[in-house]
Design a protein around this motif. Sequence first.
Motif, PDB file in Angstrom:
ATOM      1  N   HIS A   1       0.954  -1.261   0.380  1.00 12.90           N
ATOM      2  CA  HIS A   1      -0.503  -0.097  -0.270  1.00 12.90           C
ATOM      3  C   HIS A   1       1.330   1.141  -0.101  1.00 12.90           C
ATOM      4  N   THR A   2       2.111   0.703   0.291  1.00 14.73           N
ATOM      5  CA  THR A   2       3.019   2.330  -0.217  1.00 14.73           C
ATOM      6  C   THR A   2       4.318   1.716  -0.975  1.00 14.73           C
ATOM      7  N   PHE A   3       4.871   2.800  -1.974  1.00 14.11           N
ATOM      8  CA  PHE A   3       5.471   2.886  -2.855  1.00 14.11           C
ATOM      9  C   PHE A   3       7.031   3.469  -2.115  1.00 14.11           C
ATOM     10  N   ASN A   4       8.335   3.653  -3.038  1.00 11.62           N
ATOM     11  CA  ASN A   4       9.164   5.078  -2.699  1.00 11.62           C
ATOM     12  C   ASN A   4       9.477   4.940  -4.960  1.00 11.62           C
ATOM     13  N   ILE A   5       9.585   6.194  -4.283  1.00  9.07           N
ATOM     14  CA  ILE A   5      10.245   6.670  -5.918  1.00  9.07           C
ATOM     15  C   ILE A   5      11.097   7.275  -5.907  1.00  9.07           C
ATOM     16  N   ARG A   6      12.731   6.723  -5.763  1.00  5.55           N
ATOM     17  CA  ARG A   6      13.812   7.298  -6.041  1.00  5.55           C
ATOM     18  C   ARG A   6      14.793   7.482  -7.409  1.00  5.55           C
ATOM     19  N   LEU A   7      15.103   9.297  -7.658  1.00  2.14           N
ATOM     20  CA  LEU A   7      15.737   9.186  -8.599  1.00  2.14           C
ATOM     21  C   LEU A   7      17.131   9.354  -8.053  1.00  2.14           C
ATOM     22  N   VAL A   8      18.111   8.872  -9.083  1.00  4.99           N
ATOM     23  CA  VAL A   8      19.940   9.039  -8.730  1.00  4.99           C
ATOM     24  C   VAL A   8      20.280   9.897 -10.078  1.00  4.99           C
ATOM     25  N   THR A   9      21.146  10.385 -10.164  1.00  4.28           N
ATOM     26  CA  THR A   9      21.313  10.502 -11.649  1.00  4.28           C
ATOM     27  C   THR A   9      22.803  11.186 -11.718  1.00  4.28           C
ATOM     28  N   ASP A  10      23.382  11.080 -12.729  1.00  2.92           N
ATOM     29  CA  ASP A  10      24.957  11.502 -12.321  1.00  2.92           C
ATOM     30  C   ASP A  10      25.419  13.114 -13.011  1.00  2.92           C
ATOM     31  N   ASP A  11      26.326  13.344 -13.288  1.00  2.84           N
ATOM     32  CA  ASP A  11      26.650  14.943 -13.012  1.00  2.84           C
ATOM     33  C   ASP A  11      26.238  15.356 -14.375  1.00  2.84           C
ATOM     34  N   ASN A  12      26.582  14.827 -15.707  1.00  2.00           N
ATOM     35  CA  ASN A  12      26.157  15.068 -16.659  1.00  2.00           C
ATOM     36  C   ASN A  12      25.001  14.545 -17.545  1.00  2.00           C
ATOM     37  N   VAL A  13      24.309  15.355 -18.181  1.00  2.00           N
ATOM     38  CA  VAL A  13      23.273  14.925 -19.706  1.00  2.00           C
ATOM     39  C   VAL A  13      21.690  14.830 -18.476  1.00  2.00           C
ATOM     40  N   THR A  14      21.195  15.697 -19.328  1.00  2.00           N
ATOM     41  CA  THR A  14      19.119  15.423 -18.236  1.00  2.00           C
ATOM     42  C   THR A  14      18.697  15.109 -19.378  1.00  2.00           C
ATOM     43  N   TYR A  15      17.423  14.604 -18.770  1.00  2.00           N
ATOM     44  CA  TYR A  15      16.428  14.510 -19.844  1.00  2.00           C
ATOM     45  C   TYR A  15      15.303  14.829 -19.249  1.00  2.00           C
ATOM     46  N   TYR A  16      13.734  14.437 -19.627  1.00  2.00           N
ATOM     47  CA  TYR A  16      12.205  14.877 -18.947  1.00  2.00           C
ATOM     48  C   TYR A  16      12.605  14.592 -17.765  1.00  2.00           C
ATOM     49  N   GLY A  17      13.062  13.106 -17.070  1.00  2.00           N
ATOM     50  CA  GLY A  17      12.744  12.634 -15.873  1.00  2.00           C
ATOM     51  C   GLY A  17      11.527  11.538 -16.039  1.00  2.00           C
ATOM     52  N   PHE A  18      10.915  11.371 -15.314  1.00  2.00           N
ATOM     53  CA  PHE A  18       9.286  10.966 -14.395  1.00  2.00           C
ATOM     54  C   PHE A  18       8.241  11.551 -13.921  1.00  2.00           C
ATOM     55  N   ARG A  19       6.848  11.158 -14.906  1.00  2.00           N
ATOM     56  CA  ARG A  19       6.119  12.149 -14.148  1.00  2.00           C
ATOM     57  C   ARG A  19       5.023  10.983 -14.133  1.00  2.00           C
ATOM     58  N   ILE A  20       4.226  10.195 -12.717  1.00  2.00           N
ATOM     59  CA  ILE A  20       3.375   9.685 -12.397  1.00  2.00           C
ATOM     60  C   ILE A  20       2.055  10.060 -13.044  1.00  2.00           C
ATOM     61  N   THR A  21       1.642   9.547 -14.223  1.00  2.00           N
ATOM     62  CA  THR A  21      -0.539   9.980 -14.642  1.00  2.00           C
ATOM     63  C   THR A  21      -1.975   8.680 -13.442  1.00  2.00           C
ATOM     64  N   ASP A  22      -1.463   7.678 -13.439  1.00  2.00           N
ATOM     65  CA  ASP A  22      -1.961   7.613 -12.615  1.00  2.00           C
ATOM     66  C   ASP A  22      -1.533   6.836 -11.587  1.00  2.00           C
ATOM     67  N   ILE A  23      -2.495   6.688  -9.918  1.00  2.00           N
ATOM     68  CA  ILE A  23      -2.017   5.027  -9.634  1.00  2.00           C
ATOM     69  C   ILE A  23      -3.236   4.430  -9.258  1.00  2.00           C
ATOM     70  N   THR A  24      -3.571   3.585  -9.233  1.00  2.00           N
ATOM     71  CA  THR A  24      -4.715   2.623  -9.113  1.00  2.00           C
ATOM     72  C   THR A  24      -4.802   1.559  -7.968  1.00  2.00           C
ATOM     73  N   PRO A  25      -5.330   1.790  -7.136  1.00  2.00           N
ATOM     74  CA  PRO A  25      -5.494   0.412  -5.947  1.00  2.00           C
ATOM     75  C   PRO A  25      -6.198  -0.522  -6.842  1.00  2.00           C
ATOM     76  N   ILE A  26      -5.466  -1.837  -6.297  1.00  2.00           N
ATOM     77  CA  ILE A  26      -5.916  -3.157  -6.909  1.00  2.00           C
ATOM     78  C   ILE A  26      -6.231  -4.374  -5.543  1.00  2.00           C
ATOM     79  N   PRO A  27      -7.281  -4.636  -5.493  1.00  2.00           N
ATOM     80  CA  PRO A  27      -7.488  -4.559  -3.671  1.00  2.00           C
ATOM     81  C   PRO A  27      -7.598  -5.895  -4.038  1.00  2.00           C
TER      82      PRO A  27
END
Lengths: 90, 420
Positions: B107-133
């Motif tokens: 019922h819990t999650f962690n999302i961790r972004l770890v980046t190095d020292d060069n080159v970047t992009y959009y990253g991430f975006r969560i669009t939906d979280i659906t609890p499944i009983p």
Amino acid sequence: MLPDIGGINVSTRVKNISNETQNVRMIVALYDSKNILINSKCVEKNIDSNNTEDFFDSIVIDGSVRSMKVFLLKGNMLQPIITSVSKSKP
Amino acid sequence: MKKFLLYLLIASTFGLFAFSQISVYTINMNDVISIESDHPYENNTDKTWTYTEPDFIGKLQIAFSDDTKTESLYDEIYITDSKGKNIPGSPFSGTSLASKTVVVPDHTFNIRLVTDDNVTYYGFRITDITPIPLEVSELLSNIKKCTLSLNESYQLTITAKTADGYSIDVTDAVAYSSSNPSVLEVDSKTGLITAKGYGDATITASINDKSTNIIVSVLPMLSSLTVSAGTLSPVFNKKATAYTVLLPFGTKSVPKITAAVDNDGVNLEIQNATSLEENTVINLFAPDNITANTYTVSFEPSPYMESAHPYSNNCNIEWMYESDNSSGPISITFSSNTFVETGYDYIFIMDKDGNNIKGSPFTGNFLAGKTVTVPGNKFVIRLQSDNSTTDYGFKVLSIYDPNTSINEDFIVDDIKIFDS
């Protein structure tokens, strides 16, 4: 007697009559004229209680080989099961 | 997300009453909106977002936007459950999460972004979280059986397996009951069990129509077990009931066993071994005289001699070996860590007449991993040390007669050697 050059086969059959599984190795060792080990091969098998396993290996004898010994050993401590069998060139 | 949007829509349409009904989801909605990285994300960043679906047992299905992207192999997105365990595929990088959904069995999650020292992009975006009983196919306990001593507590862990193969910790979600509360109490919500009396009891953990049983025995136990000589193996643990006393080479007498019980009222009876071939048996009886527990202690003298490790200064100790079934010679193999202070401490190896074998006395690591042969069927090893510096000493790994078959365990055909 060993041939001067050519292949040699070694075989034996071992039955484990103890009441536990035994680790057995057959080692074929080749020595030069100064009795220095120059090549060896090993066949290792775990033999269950009251089971029999055949051991077979072949090894090439070249001009540098003077003698050969075959050892049958048990366990990690390599305790001899029988006295080593030796063959030499004439 | 559809559900969150629907609840927001209801809230804005029907006013405060409806809003109070959905407030918990409104909070989640805000959380969801915030679960995205900067676009583009920064170099040298290490940031973690945590999401919890309150009062929920089941899986969370997380959907990512189509523009989710990180530098492949260098900038990574870790997705873990509440215990920090990575989900399959984590860490993710590149476009592996773009337009994808992943499932976290929690019922819990962690999302961790770890980046190095060069080159970047959009990253991430969560669009939906659906609890499944949760749909439980099987309920499992971390243990099926256990023994406890009186007043001891133990925390059960219950896992639900779902039909699609996920395992979800439901320890706090299942209901617990005890078949015999006078023996075993269980916290009906947390699964903490406590032994209140001697005997057996079964704990049942259940959720929906699934349940699992744990059989618990509350037994009288020892609080200590000591021996007058040798080393107890394994190290005493009141739950372990079988021990071996490892004794030095040449030990003939049975060491004295001393034991104490862990609770008042337990009767202790020790049946001492009279030889090293027998076991010492320790019987414990609970006050009800019905519930009993037995510990056994066997004895195993080392088949080969070894010094103390390290040996002591100013020692002059001898070990003697005599073969009953061989006239010799005898080969002795030493362990690879055999070592005495070079030039000051010595290992003497002497034959049956007390004569040093060739090379004896040995010092330093000369005997390490070596095999020496002694004529005759008897030998003596003597360790002699000076008044300073000690080391490992020695340990004999095997003793055998190299010229005599020791094939009492085998029947061997002749070794055949023939040209191929």
